[in-house]
Scaffold this motif. Structure first.
Motif, PDB file in Angstrom:
ATOM      1  N   CYS A 182       0.765  -1.099   0.069  1.00 33.34           N
ATOM      2  CA  CYS A 182      -0.008   0.048   0.169  1.00 33.34           C
ATOM      3  C   CYS A 182       0.761   1.111   0.058  1.00 33.34           C
ATOM      4  O   CYS A 182       1.909   1.377   0.662  1.00 33.34           O
ATOM      5  N   VAL A 207      -1.517   5.156   3.697  1.00 31.09           N
ATOM      6  CA  VAL A 207      -1.628   4.622   4.918  1.00 31.09           C
ATOM      7  C   VAL A 207      -1.590   5.313   6.091  1.00 31.09           C
ATOM      8  O   VAL A 207      -2.155   5.436   7.179  1.00 31.09           O
ATOM      9  N   GLU A 208      -0.690   6.454   6.002  1.00 32.80           N
ATOM     10  CA  GLU A 208      -0.290   7.614   7.208  1.00 32.80           C
ATOM     11  C   GLU A 208      -1.698   8.472   7.206  1.00 32.80           C
ATOM     12  O   GLU A 208      -2.206   8.385   8.100  1.00 32.80           O
ATOM     13  N   ARG A 268      -3.235   4.631  19.926  1.00 29.60           N
ATOM     14  CA  ARG A 268      -2.210   3.923  19.300  1.00 29.60           C
ATOM     15  C   ARG A 268      -2.690   3.490  18.090  1.00 29.60           C
ATOM     16  O   ARG A 268      -3.829   2.771  18.207  1.00 29.60           O
ATOM     17  N   VAL A 269      -2.014   3.410  16.860  1.00 30.43           N
ATOM     18  CA  VAL A 269      -2.322   2.788  15.850  1.00 30.43           C
ATOM     19  C   VAL A 269      -0.999   2.062  15.239  1.00 30.43           C
ATOM     20  O   VAL A 269      -0.168   2.760  15.095  1.00 30.43           O
ATOM     21  N   SER A 270      -1.283   0.958  14.982  1.00 35.99           N
ATOM     22  CA  SER A 270      -0.099   0.167  14.249  1.00 35.99           C
ATOM     23  C   SER A 270      -0.414  -0.736  13.308  1.00 35.99           C
ATOM     24  O   SER A 270      -1.548  -0.948  13.124  1.00 35.99           O
ATOM     25  N   VAL A 271       0.324  -0.621  12.163  1.00 35.58           N
ATOM     26  CA  VAL A 271       0.072  -1.263  10.902  1.00 35.58           C
ATOM     27  C   VAL A 271       0.936  -2.491  10.451  1.00 35.58           C
ATOM     28  O   VAL A 271       2.149  -2.375  10.362  1.00 35.58           O
ATOM     29  N   TYR A 272       0.503  -3.770  10.294  1.00 36.08           N
ATOM     30  CA  TYR A 272       1.392  -4.763   9.978  1.00 36.08           C
ATOM     31  C   TYR A 272       1.268  -4.842   8.519  1.00 36.08           C
ATOM     32  O   TYR A 272      -0.004  -5.488   7.962  1.00 36.08           O
ATOM     33  N   ASP A 273       2.293  -4.764   7.586  1.00 36.62           N
ATOM     34  CA  ASP A 273       1.981  -5.386   6.325  1.00 36.62           C
ATOM     35  C   ASP A 273       2.453  -6.893   6.079  1.00 36.62           C
ATOM     36  O   ASP A 273       3.524  -7.232   6.537  1.00 36.62           O
ATOM     37  N   MET A 297      -3.929   6.176   9.227  1.00 37.84           N
ATOM     38  CA  MET A 297      -3.662   6.160  10.669  1.00 37.84           C
ATOM     39  C   MET A 297      -4.053   7.668  11.356  1.00 37.84           C
ATOM     40  O   MET A 297      -4.728   7.457  12.347  1.00 37.84           O
ATOM     41  N   ARG A 298      -3.926   8.742  10.642  1.00 37.78           N
ATOM     42  CA  ARG A 298      -4.214   9.970  11.080  1.00 37.78           C
ATOM     43  C   ARG A 298      -5.728  10.076  11.465  1.00 37.78           C
ATOM     44  O   ARG A 298      -6.183  10.476  12.514  1.00 37.78           O
ATOM     45  N   ASP A 308       2.609   4.428   0.953  1.00 36.38           N
ATOM     46  CA  ASP A 308       2.769   4.963   2.302  1.00 36.38           C
ATOM     47  C   ASP A 308       2.031   6.214   2.773  1.00 36.38           C
ATOM     48  O   ASP A 308       1.551   6.230   3.932  1.00 36.38           O
TER      49      ASP A 308
END
Lengths: 68, 130
Positions: free
Chosen positions: B12, B17-18, B41-46, B21-22, B14
């Motif tokens: 995806c 994705v950012e 908190r937001v985390s993303v696993y690719d 997340m925002r 970047d």
């Protein structure tokens, strides 16, 4: 009693810091939960700095994760 | 908590994705009771495309197959959790082109409150922050 602990954090800490954290956490779990040495597992998951956000701020923009 | 964890097919854009997340962070602060932006908190696993399965089979190449896991402490309503999950699906659709129906979300809200601490101190979930 098997104990599993996963630490999730942005990449950017040094290898030495991560190794020390794993050793310290393992020691605390073994000591405080009185487990045997073979019963504790600790893993550190490092996320890319553009894949972790706290309070609307990307790890990329956090000074704490600018090392290495 | 609140923690939002996204699992997405890798590749995806970047910046998209950012943006997700925002917007998810902001939506969490707006929708969830007793929640401030600084708490989210937001985390993303690719996940590589050849490691995503559905029904035991690899998913299609154009399927981002997003999965959302939302960890949240006590003191928030079911209605807010449902609204937030709907908003997250909207955000993924708007920014990544995901079909909303393909977004699967899990809300984990049954962690014992005394089993969560901040900087070594047990979190007081009875304290109101907004």
């Amino acid at each position: 009693m098997p104990i599993m602990c996963t630490i999730q954090m942005p990449e950017g800490r040094t290898r030495q810091e991560i190794q020390k954290v794993m050793a310290d956490v393992s020691e605390a779990l073994m000591r405080d939960l009185q487990t045997g040495e073979r019963e504790v597992r600790v893993s550190v998951v490092e996320l890319p700095r553009v894949r972790f956000m706290a309070g609307g701020v990307l790890a990329r923009d956090m000074p704490a994760f600018q090392k290495e | 908590m609140p923690f939002v964890t996204l699992y997405l097919r890798s590749g995806c854009d970047d910046s998209a994705v950012e943006t997700c997340m925002r917007e998810i962070s902001q939506a969490g602060a707006e929708i969830m009771e007793n929640t401030l932006l600084r708490m989210v908190r937001v985390s993303v696993y690719d996940i590589p495309g050849n490691r995503i399965y559905e029904g035991g089979k690899l998913v299609g190449e154009d399927d981002l197959a997003p999965t959302v896991v939302f960890d949240i402490g006590p003191g928030r309503s079911d209605e807010a959790k449902t609204r937030f999950m709907d908003r997250i699906a909207d955000i993924l659709h708007e920014n990544l082109g995901v079909d909303k129906r393909r977004v699967r979300a899990y809300v984990r809200d049954n962690t014992r409150p005394e089993n969560f601490c901040i900087d070594g101190k047990q979190k007081d979930f009875s304290k109101k922050v907004k």
